[in-house]
Design a protein around this motif. Structure first.
Motif, PDB file in Angstrom:
ATOM      1  N   PHE A   1       0.761  -1.122  -0.031  1.00  0.00           N
ATOM      2  CA  PHE A   1       0.173  -0.023   0.069  1.00  0.00           C
ATOM      3  C   PHE A   1       0.827   1.320  -0.147  1.00  0.00           C
ATOM      4  N   GLY A   2       0.377   2.313  -0.550  1.00  0.00           N
ATOM      5  CA  GLY A   2       1.080   3.584  -0.411  1.00  0.00           C
ATOM      6  C   GLY A   2       0.405   4.719   0.334  1.00  0.00           C
ATOM      7  N   LEU A   3      -0.691   4.453   0.865  1.00  0.00           N
ATOM      8  CA  LEU A   3      -1.540   5.433   1.630  1.00  0.00           C
ATOM      9  C   LEU A   3      -2.537   4.493   2.730  1.00  0.00           C
ATOM     10  N   VAL A   4      -2.598   4.930   3.925  1.00  0.00           N
ATOM     11  CA  VAL A   4      -3.605   4.516   4.785  1.00  0.00           C
ATOM     12  C   VAL A   4      -4.155   5.925   5.160  1.00  0.00           C
ATOM     13  N   ILE A   5      -5.844   5.480   4.893  1.00  0.00           N
ATOM     14  CA  ILE A   5      -6.672   6.492   5.577  1.00  0.00           C
ATOM     15  C   ILE A   5      -7.577   6.027   6.645  1.00  0.00           C
ATOM     16  N   SER A   6      -7.384   6.159   7.931  1.00  0.00           N
ATOM     17  CA  SER A   6      -7.897   5.460   9.203  1.00  0.00           C
ATOM     18  C   SER A   6      -8.868   6.287   9.954  1.00  0.00           C
ATOM     19  N   ASP A   7      -9.955   5.793  10.474  1.00  0.00           N
ATOM     20  CA  ASP A   7     -10.796   6.331  11.486  1.00  0.00           C
ATOM     21  C   ASP A   7      -9.977   6.057  12.760  1.00  0.00           C
ATOM     22  N   TRP A   8     -10.585   6.700  13.881  1.00  0.00           N
ATOM     23  CA  TRP A   8      -9.580   6.523  15.073  1.00  0.00           C
ATOM     24  C   TRP A   8     -10.508   5.405  16.119  1.00  0.00           C
ATOM     25  N   ASN A   9     -11.723   5.777  16.288  1.00  0.00           N
ATOM     26  CA  ASN A   9     -12.717   5.106  17.027  1.00  0.00           C
ATOM     27  C   ASN A   9     -13.063   3.770  16.626  1.00  0.00           C
ATOM     28  N   MET A  10     -12.452   2.772  16.868  1.00  0.00           N
ATOM     29  CA  MET A  10     -12.783   1.346  16.157  1.00  0.00           C
ATOM     30  C   MET A  10     -12.081   0.272  17.616  1.00  0.00           C
ATOM     31  N   ALA A  11     -13.154  -0.777  17.353  1.00  0.00           N
ATOM     32  CA  ALA A  11     -12.790  -1.971  18.122  1.00  0.00           C
ATOM     33  C   ALA A  11     -12.290  -3.252  17.481  1.00  0.00           C
TER      34      ALA A  11
ATOM     35  N   LEU B   1       6.826  -0.852   7.415  1.00  0.00           N
ATOM     36  CA  LEU B   1       5.698   0.030   7.152  1.00  0.00           C
ATOM     37  C   LEU B   1       5.912   1.531   7.982  1.00  0.00           C
ATOM     38  N   LYS B   2       6.779   1.626   8.592  1.00  0.00           N
ATOM     39  CA  LYS B   2       6.936   3.021   9.374  1.00  0.00           C
ATOM     40  C   LYS B   2       7.082   4.180   8.376  1.00  0.00           C
ATOM     41  N   ALA B   3       7.260   4.090   7.108  1.00  0.00           N
ATOM     42  CA  ALA B   3       7.349   5.423   6.454  1.00  0.00           C
ATOM     43  C   ALA B   3       6.050   5.464   5.695  1.00  0.00           C
ATOM     44  N   MET B   4       4.954   4.627   6.029  1.00  0.00           N
ATOM     45  CA  MET B   4       3.917   4.753   5.319  1.00  0.00           C
ATOM     46  C   MET B   4       2.952   5.908   5.550  1.00  0.00           C
ATOM     47  N   PRO B   5       2.728   6.942   4.422  1.00  0.00           N
ATOM     48  CA  PRO B   5       1.784   7.875   4.802  1.00  0.00           C
ATOM     49  C   PRO B   5       0.294   7.387   5.446  1.00  0.00           C
ATOM     50  N   PHE B   6       0.038   8.172   6.552  1.00  0.00           N
ATOM     51  CA  PHE B   6      -0.886   7.728   7.636  1.00  0.00           C
ATOM     52  C   PHE B   6      -1.817   9.169   7.758  1.00  0.00           C
ATOM     53  N   ILE B   7      -3.261   8.968   7.300  1.00  0.00           N
ATOM     54  CA  ILE B   7      -3.926  10.226   7.547  1.00  0.00           C
ATOM     55  C   ILE B   7      -5.098   9.506   8.605  1.00  0.00           C
ATOM     56  N   MET B   8      -5.317  10.413   9.436  1.00  0.00           N
ATOM     57  CA  MET B   8      -6.383   9.966  10.470  1.00  0.00           C
ATOM     58  C   MET B   8      -7.691  10.853  10.126  1.00  0.00           C
ATOM     59  N   ILE B   9      -8.668  10.190   9.901  1.00  0.00           N
ATOM     60  CA  ILE B   9     -10.082  10.948   9.698  1.00  0.00           C
ATOM     61  C   ILE B   9     -10.975  10.594  10.866  1.00  0.00           C
ATOM     62  N   THR B  10     -11.282  11.484  11.448  1.00  0.00           N
ATOM     63  CA  THR B  10     -12.140  11.292  12.948  1.00  0.00           C
ATOM     64  C   THR B  10     -12.957  12.316  13.284  1.00  0.00           C
ATOM     65  N   ALA B  11     -13.644  11.775  14.266  1.00  0.00           N
ATOM     66  CA  ALA B  11     -14.673  12.813  14.688  1.00  0.00           C
ATOM     67  C   ALA B  11     -13.990  13.260  16.295  1.00  0.00           C
ATOM     68  N   GLU B  12     -13.019  12.591  16.438  1.00  0.00           N
ATOM     69  CA  GLU B  12     -12.349  13.049  17.610  1.00  0.00           C
ATOM     70  C   GLU B  12     -11.521  14.201  17.496  1.00  0.00           C
ATOM     71  N   SER B  13     -12.166  15.409  17.941  1.00  0.00           N
ATOM     72  CA  SER B  13     -11.553  16.569  17.475  1.00  0.00           C
ATOM     73  C   SER B  13     -11.000  17.456  18.719  1.00  0.00           C
ATOM     74  N   LYS B  14     -10.615  16.950  19.997  1.00  0.00           N
ATOM     75  CA  LYS B  14     -10.131  17.557  20.998  1.00  0.00           C
ATOM     76  C   LYS B  14      -8.470  17.796  20.796  1.00  0.00           C
ATOM     77  N   THR B  15      -8.042  18.879  21.435  1.00  0.00           N
ATOM     78  CA  THR B  15      -6.581  19.232  21.222  1.00  0.00           C
ATOM     79  C   THR B  15      -5.741  17.879  21.672  1.00  0.00           C
ATOM     80  N   GLU B  16      -5.987  17.012  22.669  1.00  0.00           N
ATOM     81  CA  GLU B  16      -5.375  16.184  23.206  1.00  0.00           C
ATOM     82  C   GLU B  16      -5.057  15.056  22.030  1.00  0.00           C
ATOM     83  N   ASN B  17      -6.440  15.006  21.506  1.00  0.00           N
ATOM     84  CA  ASN B  17      -6.399  13.704  20.323  1.00  0.00           C
ATOM     85  C   ASN B  17      -5.239  14.179  19.205  1.00  0.00           C
TER      86      ASN B  17
END
Lengths: 128, 216
Positions: free
Chosen positions: A52-62, A79-95
């Motif tokens: 894979f060349g890109l991962v687009i992942s949600d945060w809140n999953m089990a 895998l450590k250099a894999m581009p990784f985009i998080m798409i999530t409803a978690e929008s707090k600063t600490e997230n």
């Protein structure tokens, strides 16, 4: 350098509807090789088995969250250099801080629009 | 004090009457006024032995006792079993049904949208661009299903917490809630970071997040 839109993209979300939406939005910007995973565990298996060349992942999953998936990816030599985009409803600063500390490439907050998705993908892949 | 015939405890007033009758039988000449005087003297002695602070404490303890009894009655009237066995499960089932129905409807919309995308691929120029712009907006809007689903999951979690707390309160009072068990709340390992969608007034938007990321 032009972006290789033939690359394999892995999208990870426990909501099938969301997977379908992201897949269609990616198709509209010419990313046609898209695979899906319903949580971090399945995603990690696919990433380790595939190319894979890109991962687009949600945060809140089990059972494995998107943050745990990101940590596993960054800890994996292949895998450590894999581009990784998080798409999530978690929008707090600490997230955002936790995701950045774990090595996220970019962060999109839900609800998002197609333009934001396109812009972040281009930005992330431009640095590869 | 016991009933000599039945060897059972007597009520306070009944026992006192019995005792007074016994005294009168043994001392027929005793005037009722004398007995009254003696009883009053005994009560005064007891009362004199309590300090003002102890008397106040005694009154407060009595008041607390009355409050606890009243609260127990109120909890019994709440029909806690109904809340935990029927009302909350009903509410969570209804919310689950909302998620299921919106998912079903969203998938139907997406299916039609995908068909429009196929049509868009067969035309060119302005018509194709307009069709794609429209389907993009529909895809974006369909994201509501994910957000509302997560919000509803949060509400279900809150209801379960309320259920557990109500059961705990009832169990602490040891009444009315017999059979009500506290529901253990599942805590994920990174649960402190899983807050779900925030209400608009409390949320960071994409530009806030971009700024925050740029700070690193």
């Amino acid at each position: 350098m032009p972006i290789d839109k033939a690359m394999n993209v892995l999208i990870v979300d426990d909501y099938k509807t969301m997977l379908r939406i992201i897949r269609n939005l990616l198709k509209q910007i010419d990313f046609n090789n898209v695979e899906e995973a319903a949580d971090g565990t399945e995603a990690l298996q696919k990433l380790r088995a595939g190319n894979f060349g890109l991962v687009i992942s949600d945060w809140n999953m089990a059972p494995m969250t998107g943050l745990q998936l990101l940590q596993e990816v960054r800890a994996d030599n292949r895998l450590k250099a894999m581009p990784f985009i998080m798409i999530t409803a978690e929008s707090k600063t600490e997230n955002v801080i936790a995701a950045k500390a774990a090595g996220v490439s970019n962060y999109i907050v839900k609800p998002f629009n197609a333009e934001t998705l396109k812009e972040k993908i281009e930005k992330v892949l431009a640095h590869v | 004090m016991f009933d000599a015939k039945n060897d059972k405890p007597l009520g306070g007033v009944q026992a006192l009457k019995r005792k007074l009758t016994e005294i009168r039988d043994r001392q027929p000449d005793t005037e009722p006024a004398t007995i009254t005087e003696v009883v009053r003297a005994v009560l005064t002695t007891i009362s004199d032995e309590l300090t003002a602070k102890e008397s106040s404490l005694l009154r407060e303890v009595e008041e607390l006792g009355r409050m606890i009894a009243s609260t127990k009655s109120e909890i019994a009237a709440l029909r806690v079993d109904d809340i935990t066995d029927r009302d909350i499960p009903f509410a969570t089932d209804e919310l689950d049904a909302i998620v299921e129905h919106t998912a079903h409807a969203t998938n139907a919309i997406l299916e039609s949208c995908e068909l429009l995308d196929e049509v868009a691929a067969t035309v060119s120029g302005e018509a194709a661009a307009k069709l794609q712009a429209a389907t993009t907006k529909i895809y974006e809007a369909c994201g509501f299903q994910d957000i509302t689903g997560q919000r509803i999951t949060k509400v279900v979690g809150t209801l379960k917490t309320i259920e557990a707390k109500v059961a705990h309160i009832v169990s602490a009072f040891g009444t009315a809630g017999a059979g009500v068990r506290a529901v253990p709340v599942h805590v994920a390992s990174d649960a402190d970071l899983l807050n779900g969608p925030q209400l608009p007034a409390h949320a960071m938007d994409q530009s806030d997040i971009d700024r925050l990321l740029a700070d690193f």
